[in-house]
Design a protein around this motif. Structure first.
Motif, PDB file in Angstrom:
ATOM      1  N   THR A  24      -1.463 -18.893  10.998  1.00  0.00           N
ATOM      2  CA  THR A  24      -1.295 -17.757  10.095  1.00  0.00           C
ATOM      3  C   THR A  24      -0.477 -16.701  10.814  1.00  0.00           C
ATOM      4  N   LEU A  25       0.591 -16.260  10.170  1.00  0.00           N
ATOM      5  CA  LEU A  25       1.446 -15.208  10.702  1.00  0.00           C
ATOM      6  C   LEU A  25       1.427 -14.033   9.744  1.00  0.00           C
ATOM      7  N   THR A  26       1.580 -12.823  10.282  1.00  0.00           N
ATOM      8  CA  THR A  26       1.631 -11.631   9.450  1.00  0.00           C
ATOM      9  C   THR A  26       2.841 -10.797   9.827  1.00  0.00           C
ATOM     10  N   GLY A  27       3.651 -10.479   8.834  1.00  0.00           N
ATOM     11  CA  GLY A  27       4.790  -9.593   9.025  1.00  0.00           C
ATOM     12  C   GLY A  27       4.453  -8.228   8.458  1.00  0.00           C
ATOM     13  N   HIS A  28       5.037  -7.204   9.057  1.00  0.00           N
ATOM     14  CA  HIS A  28       4.766  -5.828   8.641  1.00  0.00           C
ATOM     15  C   HIS A  28       6.078  -5.121   8.305  1.00  0.00           C
ATOM     16  N   GLY A  29       6.013  -4.245   7.321  1.00  0.00           N
ATOM     17  CA  GLY A  29       7.163  -3.440   6.952  1.00  0.00           C
ATOM     18  C   GLY A  29       6.702  -2.130   6.353  1.00  0.00           C
ATOM     19  N   ALA A  30       7.563  -1.131   6.430  1.00  0.00           N
ATOM     20  CA  ALA A  30       7.230   0.181   5.872  1.00  0.00           C
ATOM     21  C   ALA A  30       8.489   0.832   5.317  1.00  0.00           C
ATOM     22  N   ALA A  31       8.282   1.726   4.385  1.00  0.00           N
ATOM     23  CA  ALA A  31       9.360   2.539   3.816  1.00  0.00           C
ATOM     24  C   ALA A  31       8.820   3.954   3.661  1.00  0.00           C
ATOM     25  N   HIS A  32       9.628   4.914   4.064  1.00  0.00           N
ATOM     26  CA  HIS A  32       9.223   6.323   4.008  1.00  0.00           C
ATOM     27  C   HIS A  32      10.183   7.075   3.092  1.00  0.00           C
TER      28      HIS A  32
ATOM     29  N   PHE B  35       0.864  -1.179   0.000  1.00  0.00           N
ATOM     30  CA  PHE B  35       0.000   0.000   0.000  1.00  0.00           C
ATOM     31  C   PHE B  35       0.898   1.225   0.000  1.00  0.00           C
ATOM     32  N   GLU B  36       0.651   2.165  -0.901  1.00  0.00           N
ATOM     33  CA  GLU B  36       1.470   3.387  -0.979  1.00  0.00           C
ATOM     34  C   GLU B  36       0.566   4.594  -0.894  1.00  0.00           C
ATOM     35  N   GLU B  37       0.986   5.545  -0.058  1.00  0.00           N
ATOM     36  CA  GLU B  37       0.240   6.790   0.051  1.00  0.00           C
ATOM     37  C   GLU B  37       1.154   7.881   0.590  1.00  0.00           C
ATOM     38  N   ASP B  38       1.208   8.978  -0.114  1.00  0.00           N
ATOM     39  CA  ASP B  38       1.952  10.155   0.323  1.00  0.00           C
ATOM     40  C   ASP B  38       3.395   9.856   0.733  1.00  0.00           C
ATOM     41  N   GLY B  39       4.107   9.105  -0.099  1.00  0.00           N
ATOM     42  CA  GLY B  39       5.525   8.856   0.158  1.00  0.00           C
ATOM     43  C   GLY B  39       5.802   7.752   1.163  1.00  0.00           C
ATOM     44  N   THR B  40       4.786   7.074   1.637  1.00  0.00           N
ATOM     45  CA  THR B  40       4.978   5.960   2.563  1.00  0.00           C
ATOM     46  C   THR B  40       4.409   4.688   1.935  1.00  0.00           C
ATOM     47  N   THR B  41       5.226   3.653   1.920  1.00  0.00           N
ATOM     48  CA  THR B  41       4.782   2.351   1.431  1.00  0.00           C
ATOM     49  C   THR B  41       4.724   1.406   2.612  1.00  0.00           C
ATOM     50  N   LYS B  42       3.616   0.701   2.747  1.00  0.00           N
ATOM     51  CA  LYS B  42       3.459  -0.300   3.798  1.00  0.00           C
ATOM     52  C   LYS B  42       3.259  -1.655   3.150  1.00  0.00           C
ATOM     53  N   ALA B  43       3.786  -2.686   3.802  1.00  0.00           N
ATOM     54  CA  ALA B  43       3.647  -4.046   3.299  1.00  0.00           C
ATOM     55  C   ALA B  43       3.174  -4.954   4.420  1.00  0.00           C
ATOM     56  N   HIS B  44       2.310  -5.890   4.046  1.00  0.00           N
ATOM     57  CA  HIS B  44       1.845  -6.933   4.951  1.00  0.00           C
ATOM     58  C   HIS B  44       2.143  -8.257   4.257  1.00  0.00           C
ATOM     59  N   ALA B  45       2.965  -9.073   4.882  1.00  0.00           N
ATOM     60  CA  ALA B  45       3.277 -10.405   4.364  1.00  0.00           C
ATOM     61  C   ALA B  45       2.565 -11.416   5.244  1.00  0.00           C
ATOM     62  N   THR B  46       1.739 -12.258   4.638  1.00  0.00           N
ATOM     63  CA  THR B  46       0.973 -13.246   5.390  1.00  0.00           C
ATOM     64  C   THR B  46       1.432 -14.642   5.003  1.00  0.00           C
TER      65      THR B  46
END
Length: 95
Positions: free
Chosen positions: A32-40, A14-25
């Motif tokens: 079920t496990l979910t990992g989270h990551g972001a880039a600014h 998901f990308e919005e206003d210069g920030t990208t977020k990721a959810h890995a399931t």
């Protein structure tokens, strides 16, 4: 003893206003496990969405991987095996 499993992974970005977020399931069929990551993105940097995607996805997958390693370590300790630095391989597994 051999066995075959299929674990399914999904990666959502998901990308919005210069920030990208990721959810890995990860779905193992029983867990079920979910990992989270972001880039600014720094506003001074060029807008290259692929870079944000790569960073956020890599961080989400790294988070997911760490969760798996943590679970494996608890499971190994749960069967009474050694774990930790300097103890050598754990029942044939090295963590």
């Amino acid at each position: 003893m051999s066995h075959t499993l299929e674990w399914k992974t999904r990666l959502h970005l998901f990308e919005e206003d210069g920030t990208t977020k990721a959810h890995a399931t990860l779905d193992t069929g029983t867990t079920t496990l979910t990992g989270h990551g972001a880039a600014h993105r720094n506003p001074a940097d060029p807008d290259v969405p692929e870079i944000g995607d790569e960073l956020a996805a890599g961080r989400a997958l790294r988070d997911l991987g760490q969760q798996l390693l943590d679970i494996a370590q608890r499971d190994v300790e749960g069967v009474g095996a050694r774990s930790g630095p300097g103890t050598g391989p754990v029942l044939g597994w090295s963590l």
